[in-house]
Enzyme design. Structure first.
Site: not given
Length: 501
Positions: A276, A350
């Protein structure tokens, strides 16, 4: 802050808060106080913008004729339209107002009024809102900041039938304590809250009767949880899966299938190899907000001895970029046996939920599963910070969640799912890939489609709470920081539809 209830009487000290309805229609006590102060309340209103609307507050300092230090007029709006949620916001707003004024105690007088909500329940809601607003995370503050320190130490809510109000509040209080646990967990820095220490916090719930089981990496490896373990393999901290069970159903319902709640617990998310940007990365300590909500819910249910069987499962990992970290292009095998091509290591939540969901439905055969996750930034683009994204394969469950959101102020908004979105997950070399082929479009929906592949047709709902778990601004009942979102929503769902039934 201490909370108390009493029958109606004017206090001899501290502050006093009285109700005014729409168009400045005084409540019975407000009329009495206005008379005792020779019309001070009426004069203050005429020189202000106060109209008695819901949310209006007006402070009158040291009124002549009373022994109290100040009088707060609070607007109720149209009496017939008052809701418990309005009263919660009022309680929170009063706490914020009085802390800003330096007040130490207040008596809030709520006279009877005609509405669908009983006065005693409204009084309990005021106290609940005040309690929610009183929360502070000050664990790491070593010195007091006098100008911002809360001063209010006691609130007494006075109404006719105060015993009923006290009883109603006692039923709400354990749920608020669950909210506070979630706020604490979400607010902790990642060097203090990591998979092992988070699991230890969960084990404290055994004192309330929750059964807690912690699966370490060896156990998860034997179960084939390659998706979850792949996310955590770059961290010096080992991953954990925590299973919490509350078996509160009695009689003929004791053997009923449990309700299942599953939480994403990425204790810190750097993005892994798909790193990130540095700006704002510190906020990724709250990427475990879903797991925090499930843990707070379990505390709430156990605290109020809910008559229902519930299982909470949380997958706890750190997503770090060391030399052993998962790489873009790696293929992992989930517990379900399905293979996943990992194209972006920052789509990690996920993967954690894939194994947690499959494990939950396989072991517990639940009546339904609801998962909570700070899953996608795309949901904030779609819904902002007003609602969580709701995705479901079951209309009844989705409708019940929506109704619970309206009652608690923890809103959800349902978004579509279809095979057209699921096609974006097709991989040329594995059963699926972890991101869609459509770029940034429909990112939250595609993520939900990914999760649905691990539900195995169990009634299921996915709540994407990325915009709700953390707030940069105060609201009447939530100081900025960890919000505790999800605990009250799910507690209300259980109360209304599943408990004791």
């Amino acid at each position: 802050m201490k909370l108390a209830f009493s029958e109606i009487s004017l206090p001899k000290r501290g502050s006093l808060a009285v109700a005014v309805f729409a168009d400045n229609h005084f409540s019975a006590t407000a009329k009495e106080v206005d008379k005792l102060t020779n019309g001070a309340l009426s004069r203050a209103i005429t020189t202000s913008r106060f109209k008695g609307k819901s949310g209006d507050l007006l402070e009158i300092i040291a009124p002549t004729g009373l022994e109290v230090s100040r009088v707060i007029l609070f607007g109720m709006g149209e009496a017939a339209k008052v809701t418990p949620l309005d009263m919660e916001k009022l309680g929170g707003s009063l706490v914020k107002k009085l802390n800003g004024s330096g007040a130490r105690s207040v008596t809030v007088i709520l006279d009877d009024f005609k509405a669908d909500v009983r006065t005693s329940d409204a009084a309990a809601s005021i106290a609940a809102g005040a309690m929610l607003a009183s929360y502070r995370f000050r664990k790491y503050k070593t010195a007091a900041e006098e100008e911002t320190e809360p001063t209010l130490t006691r609130m007494t809510v006075s109404c006719k039938g105060s015993a009923s109000a006290r009883k109603a509040f006692a039923e709400i209080e354990p749920t608020i304590e669950g909210v506070f646990l979630t706020r604490d967990l979400v607010s902790e820095p990642a060097n203090a809250l990591y998979p092992e220490s988070f699991a230890a916090r969960c084990q404290e719930l055994t004192e309330l009767g929750v059964e807690v089981e912690v699966l370490d990496e060896a156990k998860m490896r034997r179960l084939g949880m390659g998706a979850l373990l792949g996310v955590g393999q770059g961290s010096a901290r080992e991953s954990r899966l925590v299973v919490m069970q509350w078996n509160g159903a009695t009689g003929r319902k004791a053997g009923r299938k449990p309700l299942a709640f599953v939480g994403k617990g990425v204790c810190f998310d750097t993005g892994g190899i798909s790193l990130k940007p540095a700006a704002g990365m510190e906020e990724m300590k709250w990427d475990m907000g879903g797991a925090g909500a499930v843990t707070g819910l379990m505390k709430a249910l156990a605290g109020r001895k809910a008559r229902v069987n519930v299982v909470g499962v949380i997958g706890l990992v750190e997503n770090m970029p060391d030399g052993n970290a998962q790489r873009p292009g790696d293929i992992v095998t989930s517990m379900s046996g399905q293979t996943i091509e990992v194209l972006n290591t920052d789509a990690e939540g996920r993967l954690v939920l894939a194994d947690a969901l499959w494990y939950t439905q396989d072991r517990f055969k639940p009546e339904f599963m609801i998962n909570l996750a700070t899953l996608t930034g795309a949901i904030i683009v779609t819904l902002g910070h007003e609602n969580a994204g709701l995705f479901s394969n079951n209309d009844e469950l989705a409708e019940r969640l929506f109704d619970a959101g309206k009652q608690t102020g923890e809103g959800v908004w349902r978004l579509p799912m279809s095979k057209a979105y699921a096609k974006q997950l097709k991989s040329p070399i594995a059963d699926m890939q972890n991101i869609g082929t459509g770029g940034r479009g429909a990112g939250s929906i595609v993520a939900a489609e990914f999760l649905q592949k691990f539900v195995n047709d169990v009634p299921w709902a996915h709540l994407d709470i990325a915009g709700m778990a953390w707030s940069k601004a105060d609201t009447p009942t939530t100081p900025k920081g960890g919000t505790g979102y999800g605990v009250r929503l799910l507690d209300r769902l259980i109360r209304d539809h599943y408990e004791g039934k």
